[in-house]
Design a protein around this motif. Sequence first.
Motif, PDB file in Angstrom:
ATOM      1  N   GLY A  52       0.760  -1.158  -0.010  1.00  0.00           N
ATOM      2  CA  GLY A  52       0.073  -0.028   0.227  1.00  0.00           C
ATOM      3  C   GLY A  52       0.839   1.231   0.144  1.00  0.00           C
ATOM      4  O   GLY A  52       2.169   1.171  -0.362  1.00  0.00           O
ATOM      5  N   GLN A  53       0.300   2.171   0.257  1.00  0.00           N
ATOM      6  CA  GLN A  53       0.891   3.475   0.666  1.00  0.00           C
ATOM      7  C   GLN A  53       1.367   4.055  -0.891  1.00  0.00           C
ATOM      8  O   GLN A  53       0.925   3.552  -2.090  1.00  0.00           O
ATOM      9  CB  GLN A  53       1.923   3.769   1.586  1.00  0.00           C
ATOM     10  CG  GLN A  53       1.740   3.101   2.761  1.00  0.00           C
ATOM     11  CD  GLN A  53       0.461   3.822   3.411  1.00  0.00           C
ATOM     12  OE1 GLN A  53       0.213   4.889   3.324  1.00  0.00           O
ATOM     13  NE2 GLN A  53      -0.501   3.053   3.692  1.00  0.00           N
ATOM     14  N   ILE A  54       2.284   5.071  -0.683  1.00  0.00           N
ATOM     15  CA  ILE A  54       2.843   5.789  -1.921  1.00  0.00           C
ATOM     16  C   ILE A  54       3.779   4.559  -2.961  1.00  0.00           C
ATOM     17  O   ILE A  54       3.810   4.542  -3.841  1.00  0.00           O
ATOM     18  CB  ILE A  54       3.591   6.809  -1.868  1.00  0.00           C
ATOM     19  CG1 ILE A  54       2.544   7.917  -1.307  1.00  0.00           C
ATOM     20  CG2 ILE A  54       4.334   7.292  -3.125  1.00  0.00           C
ATOM     21  CD1 ILE A  54       1.640   8.368  -2.398  1.00  0.00           C
ATOM     22  N   LEU A  57       1.364   2.228  -4.769  1.00  0.00           N
ATOM     23  CA  LEU A  57       0.811   3.186  -5.786  1.00  0.00           C
ATOM     24  C   LEU A  57       1.904   3.140  -6.927  1.00  0.00           C
ATOM     25  O   LEU A  57       1.703   2.925  -8.377  1.00  0.00           O
ATOM     26  CB  LEU A  57       0.655   4.510  -5.770  1.00  0.00           C
ATOM     27  CG  LEU A  57      -0.048   5.181  -6.723  1.00  0.00           C
ATOM     28  CD1 LEU A  57      -1.449   4.634  -6.892  1.00  0.00           C
ATOM     29  CD2 LEU A  57      -0.341   6.729  -5.858  1.00  0.00           C
ATOM     30  N   VAL A  60       2.282  -0.429  -8.661  1.00  0.00           N
ATOM     31  CA  VAL A  60       1.042  -0.758  -9.595  1.00  0.00           C
ATOM     32  C   VAL A  60       1.218   0.227 -10.681  1.00  0.00           C
ATOM     33  O   VAL A  60       1.019  -0.281 -11.900  1.00  0.00           O
ATOM     34  CB  VAL A  60      -0.256  -0.237  -8.825  1.00  0.00           C
ATOM     35  CG1 VAL A  60      -1.320  -0.278  -9.774  1.00  0.00           C
ATOM     36  CG2 VAL A  60      -0.684  -1.084  -7.462  1.00  0.00           C
ATOM     37  N   ALA A  61       1.622   1.352 -10.527  1.00  0.00           N
ATOM     38  CA  ALA A  61       2.039   2.174 -11.768  1.00  0.00           C
ATOM     39  C   ALA A  61       2.957   1.786 -12.635  1.00  0.00           C
ATOM     40  O   ALA A  61       3.282   1.596 -13.710  1.00  0.00           O
ATOM     41  CB  ALA A  61       2.244   3.739 -11.362  1.00  0.00           C
ATOM     42  N   PHE A  76       6.496  10.531  -7.191  1.00  0.00           N
ATOM     43  CA  PHE A  76       5.096  10.665  -6.544  1.00  0.00           C
ATOM     44  C   PHE A  76       5.174  11.404  -5.193  1.00  0.00           C
ATOM     45  O   PHE A  76       4.472  11.884  -4.801  1.00  0.00           O
ATOM     46  CB  PHE A  76       4.732   9.164  -6.366  1.00  0.00           C
ATOM     47  CG  PHE A  76       4.076   8.644  -7.596  1.00  0.00           C
ATOM     48  CD1 PHE A  76       3.890   9.055  -8.849  1.00  0.00           C
ATOM     49  CD2 PHE A  76       3.428   6.995  -7.651  1.00  0.00           C
ATOM     50  CE1 PHE A  76       3.536   8.538 -10.018  1.00  0.00           C
ATOM     51  CE2 PHE A  76       3.064   6.650  -8.530  1.00  0.00           C
ATOM     52  CZ  PHE A  76       3.148   7.462  -9.974  1.00  0.00           C
ATOM     53  N   ASP A 172      -4.428   2.576   1.846  1.00  0.00           N
ATOM     54  CA  ASP A 172      -4.298   1.160   1.178  1.00  0.00           C
ATOM     55  C   ASP A 172      -5.567   0.639   0.223  1.00  0.00           C
ATOM     56  O   ASP A 172      -5.319  -0.091  -0.598  1.00  0.00           O
ATOM     57  CB  ASP A 172      -3.690   0.195   2.135  1.00  0.00           C
ATOM     58  CG  ASP A 172      -2.166   0.588   2.690  1.00  0.00           C
ATOM     59  OD1 ASP A 172      -1.839   1.462   2.034  1.00  0.00           O
ATOM     60  OD2 ASP A 172      -1.896  -0.140   3.677  1.00  0.00           O
ATOM     61  N   CYS A 174      -7.951   2.187  -1.119  1.00  0.00           N
ATOM     62  CA  CYS A 174      -7.910   2.755  -2.463  1.00  0.00           C
ATOM     63  C   CYS A 174      -6.932   2.182  -3.438  1.00  0.00           C
ATOM     64  O   CYS A 174      -7.155   2.024  -4.599  1.00  0.00           O
ATOM     65  CB  CYS A 174      -7.463   4.232  -2.093  1.00  0.00           C
ATOM     66  SG  CYS A 174      -8.911   5.134  -1.268  1.00  0.00           S
ATOM     67  N   VAL A 175      -5.526   2.039  -2.747  1.00  0.00           N
ATOM     68  CA  VAL A 175      -4.630   1.430  -3.793  1.00  0.00           C
ATOM     69  C   VAL A 175      -4.867  -0.002  -4.153  1.00  0.00           C
ATOM     70  O   VAL A 175      -4.832  -0.291  -5.528  1.00  0.00           O
ATOM     71  CB  VAL A 175      -3.302   1.274  -3.037  1.00  0.00           C
ATOM     72  CG1 VAL A 175      -2.287   0.520  -3.940  1.00  0.00           C
ATOM     73  CG2 VAL A 175      -2.781   2.776  -2.692  1.00  0.00           C
ATOM     74  N   LEU A 178      -7.628   0.162  -6.788  1.00  0.00           N
ATOM     75  CA  LEU A 178      -6.945   0.469  -8.230  1.00  0.00           C
ATOM     76  C   LEU A 178      -6.200  -1.020  -8.851  1.00  0.00           C
ATOM     77  O   LEU A 178      -6.004  -0.904  -9.942  1.00  0.00           O
ATOM     78  CB  LEU A 178      -5.919   1.598  -8.022  1.00  0.00           C
ATOM     79  CG  LEU A 178      -5.320   2.256  -9.409  1.00  0.00           C
ATOM     80  CD1 LEU A 178      -6.066   2.492 -10.342  1.00  0.00           C
ATOM     81  CD2 LEU A 178      -4.275   3.056  -9.004  1.00  0.00           C
ATOM     82  N   ALA A 179      -5.674  -1.489  -7.934  1.00  0.00           N
ATOM     83  CA  ALA A 179      -4.758  -2.538  -8.557  1.00  0.00           C
ATOM     84  C   ALA A 179      -5.411  -3.703  -9.087  1.00  0.00           C
ATOM     85  O   ALA A 179      -4.996  -4.641  -9.768  1.00  0.00           O
ATOM     86  CB  ALA A 179      -3.856  -3.361  -7.127  1.00  0.00           C
TER      87      ALA A 179
END
Length: 214
Positions: A52-54, A57, A60-61, A76, A172, A174-175, A178-179
Amino acid sequence: MPLSHIPTMVSFLESPHPEQHSLFDDFQGLIVGTLLVALSVTFLQNSGLFTGQIAGLALVASKAVGVPFALLFFAFNLPFYVIAYLRMGAKFTIKTFMAVGLLSLWSYVLPSFFTISNLNSLVAAVLAGITAGSGLIALFRHGATLGGVGIVAVWLQDTKGIKAGWVQLGFDICVFALALSFFDLSAVAFSMIGAAITNIMIATNHRRDRYIAR
């Protein structure tokens, strides 16, 4: 001498002026903390999981656009340094900047020295959760974070009493949502286990009434 005048262990622990960390203490804390989190990233990347966290993100990106994790993680975090400076001060911001830079460096260098060819997803999630939690606690206790939502989480805990671990867990979620667009459901489920371990460790071990270090 009356017994009431004899210093006790409790009186030392309750001192309003606890001993502060030295520069060396902080330096080794940043090195150890970021190495532990970098090891966590290695476990995750070698098992197809994320966090999780940045950092999550960025992972995932990285999978979505093919840009190296270290570069995305550093980029980020840049906007959050303004928040860190305004809310937590220059010392905290400098330490956080150093921690983010060190994690980016370790994450880039470690794969050149070792790889993991066979790692069970559940074991990877547990090991990643424990190493990330330990690393983040070390950083928090030395007045730093890994940027991003960690800055907001530490600020809310110090000023509002909201536990940093629960703030991070909310982000997390939210992450992970998205994942789902880039990872299969089992990978997301195992990744959530690792993130839950990390945030539970932080929520139960990093408490203002137990340990304060700035």
